[in-house]
Design a protein around this motif. Structure first.
Motif, short mmCIF file in Angstrom:
data_model
loop_
_atom_site.label_atom_id
_atom_site.label_comp_id
_atom_site.label_asym_id
_atom_site.label_seq_id
_atom_site.Cartn_x
_atom_site.Cartn_y
_atom_site.Cartn_z
N GLU A 169 56.45 61.34 29.21
CA GLU A 169 56.88 60.76 30.72
C GLU A 169 57.78 59.70 30.99
N THR A 170 58.33 59.20 32.10
CA THR A 170 58.70 57.95 32.21
C THR A 170 57.93 56.83 32.00
N PHE A 171 58.67 55.76 31.35
CA PHE A 171 57.76 54.62 31.13
C PHE A 171 58.53 53.39 30.95
N ASP A 172 57.97 52.30 30.96
CA ASP A 172 58.90 50.80 30.95
C ASP A 172 58.52 50.57 29.62
N PRO A 173 59.73 50.49 28.93
CA PRO A 173 59.57 50.26 27.26
C PRO A 173 59.21 48.77 27.05
N THR A 174 59.38 48.02 28.18
CA THR A 174 58.89 46.80 27.77
C THR A 174 57.59 46.38 28.06
N LYS A 175 56.92 47.34 28.65
CA LYS A 175 55.45 47.02 28.80
C LYS A 175 54.55 47.85 28.26
N ARG A 176 55.15 49.04 27.94
CA ARG A 176 54.18 49.99 27.29
C ARG A 176 54.00 49.54 25.58
N ASP A 177 52.86 49.57 25.15
CA ASP A 177 52.50 49.39 23.76
C ASP A 177 52.89 50.51 22.87
N TRP A 178 54.14 50.41 22.60
CA TRP A 178 54.65 51.60 21.92
C TRP A 178 55.64 51.03 20.54
N LYS A 179 55.92 51.86 19.60
CA LYS A 179 56.50 51.42 18.56
C LYS A 179 57.79 50.62 18.49
N TYR A 180 58.71 51.15 19.58
CA TYR A 180 59.94 50.55 19.58
C TYR A 180 60.29 49.70 20.62
N ARG A 181 59.51 48.87 20.96
CA ARG A 181 59.67 48.20 22.23
C ARG A 181 60.52 47.01 21.93
N ASN A 182 60.95 46.89 20.47
CA ASN A 182 61.80 45.94 20.24
C ASN A 182 63.30 46.41 20.06
N VAL A 183 63.37 47.44 20.19
CA VAL A 183 64.97 48.37 19.92
C VAL A 183 65.19 49.17 21.25
N ASP A 184 66.42 49.03 21.56
CA ASP A 184 67.10 49.40 22.81
C ASP A 184 67.93 50.64 22.34
N LEU A 185 67.67 51.64 23.05
CA LEU A 185 68.10 52.88 22.89
C LEU A 185 69.61 52.91 22.96
N PHE A 186 70.18 52.15 23.96
CA PHE A 186 71.63 52.35 24.11
C PHE A 186 72.43 51.43 23.18
N HIS A 187 71.68 50.26 22.76
CA HIS A 187 72.38 49.27 21.73
C HIS A 187 72.37 50.11 20.36
N LEU A 188 71.35 50.99 20.24
CA LEU A 188 71.35 51.81 18.77
C LEU A 188 72.45 52.89 18.84
N LEU A 189 72.83 53.47 19.92
CA LEU A 189 73.88 54.38 20.19
C LEU A 189 75.17 53.72 19.80
N ASP A 190 75.06 52.45 20.62
CA ASP A 190 76.63 51.60 20.31
C ASP A 190 76.75 51.42 18.97
N CYS A 191 75.84 51.02 18.24
CA CYS A 191 76.02 50.66 16.85
C CYS A 191 76.41 51.80 16.00
N MET A 192 75.95 53.01 16.33
CA MET A 192 76.36 54.27 15.75
C MET A 192 77.91 54.66 16.00
N VAL A 193 78.22 54.38 17.37
CA VAL A 193 79.79 54.48 17.67
C VAL A 193 80.52 53.69 16.61
N ARG A 194 80.01 52.27 16.57
CA ARG A 194 80.87 51.48 15.68
C ARG A 194 80.94 52.03 14.25
N GLN A 195 80.08 52.71 13.85
CA GLN A 195 80.27 53.07 12.45
C GLN A 195 80.98 54.28 12.53
#
Length: 490
Positions: A169-195
């Protein structure tokens, strides 16, 4: 080096450090003093390794202005003792950029320590009012900009695990108690592009296919794939994702009552990436992913609706049928696997769908194309059921085993909202057993039933042994249905 010389150097370091910290109590950044502070930093760099320990002390005091110059100096000196404190400083919002530029001077030597920092933060998430997904930004950027096998393997693995943890389901990653709340998906993708490593493509493709095509997440993943394929390091995906999801021009146009005359420029800006075809690119580039490079366990895709189908085997008397519910995002290949599992077939033979194409009103065949047959068959793994089925276009035919010709009628009964805590696909009802494979089609099955119900028939024992000792044509238990992963069956 004599004791006197060593003492002189230590005194010089203390004097320079004191000068470097001179403006730490200033409320604002001492811009007019930068040139002088840069000269002091240069002198400390010229001293080299003896100055490292005290520079680290300055660096670790994150609330001072001198820590920025200390980070720069440690990068220039290049002593490995500075790697860990610089990695720790990557989490600081303002200091992080200086720490990143400094630690990059160590090249691939620093990657294990930066990876350790990211892994620690994922295991021990920080809670902040804002910017929780930026905590790892500088560390990930460092990994992205230092190209090496260890970097790409970590980023690929991180994306796989990120997506495996993604709720449906859609959720707010800054509020939900989940494993990757300190990681931004789009930033991760951007880093993979830089590789710029093509081994990342199947991992990003898996992530892309998790999201419906209309989602900004899907589009950004495709842009990332395109930039890696074309060898381009450009843009900044987190900002681009925000603009794609909520175009500023569209917002201003709406607020002005249409005075701006805004037009969607997505195709103009990213069309070459969004229209990029996976299989064509792989074929043209001779690129073949090994099993180890396919990566990831992400097989689910986000969806909000399910299609309820009734699958009936034509000619069965009494009727043989199943009622299943599958995600709206399914392809015809996915539906084929679900039908096989629900009916009880073994997927040992060819199959094909026949359905009216809504856009043309013509019947099309969907299955596995074969160059030996002079007929058009659309590849089922590329055709989405939602593009064909609707409550106005509800029926299709499904043929399994071109020899025995098991013909099935597919009927779309309902389009329903997805229910929470239900694993799709699911079989909710059915009647009677599936015929044995290779028994000669529906007419052969009727002969088979006559034989196994007549103990005096000369083929009775032979037929029972053929089906494993017993066969109850009236048996079907929905609890015995087990669905398999369509991706693993291709």
């Amino acid at each position: 080096m004599t004791k006197n010389t060593k003492r002189e150097i230590e005194n010089e370091i203390k004097r320079l450090i004191k000068q470097l910290k001179k403006y730490d109590d200033s409320e604002s950044y001492p811009r007019d003093k930068v040139k002088g502070l840069e000269k002091i930093r240069g002198k400390l760099v010229s001293i080299g390794k003896p100055a490292v320990a005290q520079l680290i002390e300055v660096l670790n005091n994150y609330d001072t202005w001198s820590c920025f110059f200390a980070a720069d100096a440690l990068g220039e000196i290049g002593d490995e003792m500075a790697i860990r404190p610089l990695a720790d400083a990557l989490e600081e919002p303002e200091l992080g950029e200086h720490a990143r530029e400094a630690i990059k001077e160590f090249g691939s030597l620093c990657i294990p320590e930066v990876i350790r920092k990211v892994e620690y933060r994922i295991a021990h998430p920080q809670e902040k009012d804002v910017g929780t997904d930026l905590v790892t930004a500088h560390a990930l950027r460092t990994i992205g900009e230092i190209r090496c096998d260890e970097s790409i393997k970590f980023l690929n693995s991180l994306l796989d695990d990120y997506m495996s943890e993604m709720p449906d389901e859609t959720f707010d990653p800054t509020k939900r108690d989940w494993k990757y709340r300190n990681v931004d998906l789009f930033h991760l993708l951007d880093c993979m592009v830089r590789q710029q490593d093509k081994r990342a493509i199947p991992h990003i493709t898996k992530a892309r296919d998790f999201f419906p095509e209309e989602y900004a997440d899907h589009k950004v993943c495709q842009i990332a794939i395109g930039r890696i394929r074309k060898g381009r390091v450009e843009g900044y995906l987190p900002m681009e994702a925000l603009e794609i999801a909520m175009p500023s021009g569209a917002i201003m146009d709406a607020l002005s009552g249409g005075e701006y005359g805004w037009k969607d420029t997505l195709e103009d800006d990213y069309g070459e990436y969004l229209e990029d075809d996976d299989e064509t690119w792989e074929h043209n580039n001779g690129f073949d992913y090994s099993d180890s490079e396919k990566g990831g366990s992400v097989t689910k895709k986000r969806f909000s609706e399910v299609y309820q189908f009734k699958i009936t085997l034509r000619g069965g008397k009494p009727p043989i049928w199943r009622r299943i519910q599958v995600p709206k995002t399914y392809t015809f290949w996915d539906l084929h696997v679900a039908i096989q599992d629900a009916m009880g077939w073994g997927d040992c033979h060819l199959h094909e769908f026949e359905i009216v194409q809504r856009s043309t009103g013509l019947e099309v065949n969907i299955g596995i194309p074969d160059e030996d047959f002079d007929r058009d068959v659309l590849p089922d793994w590329k055709q989405k059921i939602a593009d064909y089925f609707s409550m106005e276009n509800r029926s299709a035919d499904y043929l399994y085993d071109f020899g025995d010709s098991w013909e099935h009628k597919i009927e779309l009964e309902k389009i329903l909202p997805k229910e929470k805590n239900v694993d799709y696909p699911i079989c909710i009802k059915g009647k009677r057993a599936c015929p044995p494979e290779d028994c000669g089609g529906i007419w052969g099955y009727k002969d088979f039933l006559e034989i196994i119900t007549d103990p005096d028939h000369e083929e009775y024992q032979e037929m029972l042994e053929w089906v494993g000792g017993e066969f109850d044509p009236g048996h079907f238990d929905v609890e015995e249905v087990r669905f398999t992963d369509p991706d693993e069956r291709r």
